[in-house]
Design an enzyme around this catalytic site. Structure first.
Site, PDB file in Angstrom:
ATOM      1  N   LYS A  17      53.472  24.052  50.541  1.00  0.00           N
ATOM      2  CA  LYS A  17      53.962  25.439  50.538  1.00  0.00           C
ATOM      3  C   LYS A  17      55.479  25.499  50.351  1.00  0.00           C
ATOM      4  O   LYS A  17      55.984  26.250  49.529  1.00  0.00           O
ATOM      5  CB  LYS A  17      53.633  26.143  51.868  1.00  0.00           C
ATOM      6  CG  LYS A  17      52.171  26.142  52.255  1.00  0.00           C
ATOM      7  CD  LYS A  17      51.954  26.877  53.575  1.00  0.00           C
ATOM      8  CE  LYS A  17      52.619  26.225  54.780  1.00  0.00           C
ATOM      9  NZ  LYS A  17      51.978  25.021  55.298  1.00  0.00           N
ATOM     10  N   ARG A 176      49.407  19.746  64.857  1.00  0.00           N
ATOM     11  CA  ARG A 176      49.696  20.785  63.857  1.00  0.00           C
ATOM     12  C   ARG A 176      48.446  21.088  63.031  1.00  0.00           C
ATOM     13  O   ARG A 176      48.150  22.243  62.724  1.00  0.00           O
ATOM     14  CB  ARG A 176      50.853  20.344  62.960  1.00  0.00           C
ATOM     15  CG  ARG A 176      52.212  20.436  63.672  1.00  0.00           C
ATOM     16  CD  ARG A 176      53.260  19.524  63.057  1.00  0.00           C
ATOM     17  NE  ARG A 176      53.561  19.843  61.679  1.00  0.00           N
ATOM     18  CZ  ARG A 176      54.145  19.000  60.830  1.00  0.00           C
ATOM     19  NH1 ARG A 176      54.489  17.781  61.205  1.00  0.00           N
ATOM     20  NH2 ARG A 176      54.386  19.369  59.585  1.00  0.00           N
TER      21      ARG A 176
HETATM   22  P1  ADP Z   1      54.197  22.705  58.714  1.00  0.00           P
HETATM   23  O1  ADP Z   1      53.517  23.831  57.988  1.00  0.00           O
HETATM   24  O2  ADP Z   1      54.466  21.540  57.819  1.00  0.00           O
HETATM   25  O3  ADP Z   1      53.511  22.271  59.972  1.00  0.00           O
HETATM   26  P2  ADP Z   1      56.525  24.417  59.340  1.00  0.00           P
HETATM   27  O4  ADP Z   1      57.898  23.996  58.970  1.00  0.00           O
HETATM   28  O5  ADP Z   1      55.941  25.576  58.645  1.00  0.00           O
HETATM   29  O6  ADP Z   1      55.645  23.098  59.185  1.00  0.00           O
HETATM   30  O7  ADP Z   1      56.459  24.690  60.928  1.00  0.00           O
HETATM   31  C1  ADP Z   1      56.951  23.772  61.863  1.00  0.00           C
HETATM   32  C2  ADP Z   1      56.691  24.263  63.285  1.00  0.00           C
HETATM   33  O8  ADP Z   1      57.367  25.517  63.511  1.00  0.00           O
HETATM   34  C3  ADP Z   1      55.239  24.549  63.646  1.00  0.00           C
HETATM   35  O9  ADP Z   1      54.562  23.370  64.034  1.00  0.00           O
HETATM   36  C4  ADP Z   1      55.409  25.560  64.782  1.00  0.00           C
HETATM   37  O10 ADP Z   1      55.775  24.919  65.988  1.00  0.00           O
HETATM   38  C5  ADP Z   1      56.597  26.381  64.343  1.00  0.00           C
HETATM   39  N1  ADP Z   1      56.215  27.573  63.541  1.00  0.00           N
HETATM   40  C6  ADP Z   1      56.504  27.788  62.227  1.00  0.00           C
HETATM   41  N2  ADP Z   1      56.010  28.957  61.802  1.00  0.00           N
HETATM   42  C7  ADP Z   1      55.369  29.516  62.867  1.00  0.00           C
HETATM   43  C8  ADP Z   1      54.631  30.715  63.075  1.00  0.00           C
HETATM   44  N3  ADP Z   1      54.439  31.587  62.074  1.00  0.00           N
HETATM   45  N4  ADP Z   1      54.121  30.947  64.314  1.00  0.00           N
HETATM   46  C9  ADP Z   1      54.295  30.076  65.305  1.00  0.00           C
HETATM   47  N5  ADP Z   1      54.965  28.919  65.187  1.00  0.00           N
HETATM   48  C10 ADP Z   1      55.504  28.625  63.978  1.00  0.00           C
END
Ligand code: ADP
Ligand code: ZN
Length: 219
Positions: A17, A176
């Site tokens: 993404k 995750r």
């Molecule tokens: P990925 O999709 O590779 O797991 P992201 O960079 O999108 O990584 O997210 C990293 C972390 O940030 C998540 O594991 C979570 O802890 C937090 N996070 C990100 N977006 C959200 C969201 N929309 N709601 C809750 N937590 C979020």
């Protein structure tokens, strides 16, 4: 291509993404809105938000909905109304998806499409376990899939400092992925009902996936 597309990217961690959102941001000037990047920036700057979410990100749990929704609301308030955008990593729960609908409606905006990146689990570990980014320009690399051409020198900017995300290890990745399957996957039927879902095969090289996305959002 429509000028100010409003998109949501959904897909498992390591699904590509962020990579694709960065490419489309460059190409079409749609703003990438990544809640993960925003949280990581807050942690780095040690803001009150960063202090609050640091431990949560380290364990791979989700940040509480109210905190995440407030962050997105603030972001929308700072953006011109006709700005195209790609939500990358938000919404991750049905409550967030409902809140997003309200935020958009209040501002007279609508989503154009929700892209569902389909990537089997066996690709995910390989993509995530080896990934690192340039500290200076954020170019993304992978030990096995896409190393820098010269060891320890960024292809894009020549920088020599690289960052690995602390949550990119096998144990945290499992949590995750579990969250994705248990909570985030429930967001897909929510958008399915609204007829917004476009499925994209997220395997294959970066350019191929970009082409697939452009094809599904063009019509
Ligand atoms: P990925 O999709 O590779 O797991 P992201 O960079 O999108 O990584 O997210 C990293 C972390 O940030 C998540 O594991 C979570 O802890 C937090 N996070 C990100 N977006 C959200 C969201 N929309 N709601 C809750 N937590 C979020
Ligand atoms: Zn660089």
């Amino acid at each position: 291509m429509k000028k100010n597309m409003r998109l949501v990217f959904m897909g498992p961690p390591g699904g590509g993404k962020g990579t694709q959102a960065k490419i489309l941001q460059e190409k079409y000037s749609w703003e990438q809105i990544s809640t993960g990047d925003m949280f990581r920036a807050a942690i780095k700057a040690q803001t009150p938000l960063g202090i609050k979410v640091k431990e949560i990100l380290a364990t791979g749990a989700l940040v509480p909905d109210d905190v995440t929704i407030a962050l997105i609301a603030e972001k929308f308030d700072s953006m011109p109304k006709d700005q195209g955008f790609i939500l990358d990593g938000f919404p991750r729960t049905v409550a967030q998806a409902e809140a997003l609908d309200n935020l958009l409606a209040e501002r007279g905006m609508r989503l154009d499409a929700v892209i569902d990146f389909q990537v089997p689990d066996e690709y995910i570990v390989e993509r995530i376990a080896g990934r690192y980014t340039c500290a200076k320009c954020s170019a993304m690399y992978n030990d096995k899939l896409k190393p820098t051409k010269i060891p320890n020198v960024c292809d894009e900017c020549g920088g020599s400092e690289f960052i690995r995300r602390p949550d990119d290890n096998e144990k945290v990745l499992k949590s995750r992925l579990d969250n994705y399957r248990a909570l985030t996957a429930l967001v897909l039927p929510y958008y399915e009902e609204k007829g917004l879902i476009k499925v994209v095969d997220g395997t294959g090289n970066v350019d191929v996936v970009t082409n697939r996305i452009e094809k599904v959002i063009e019509n």
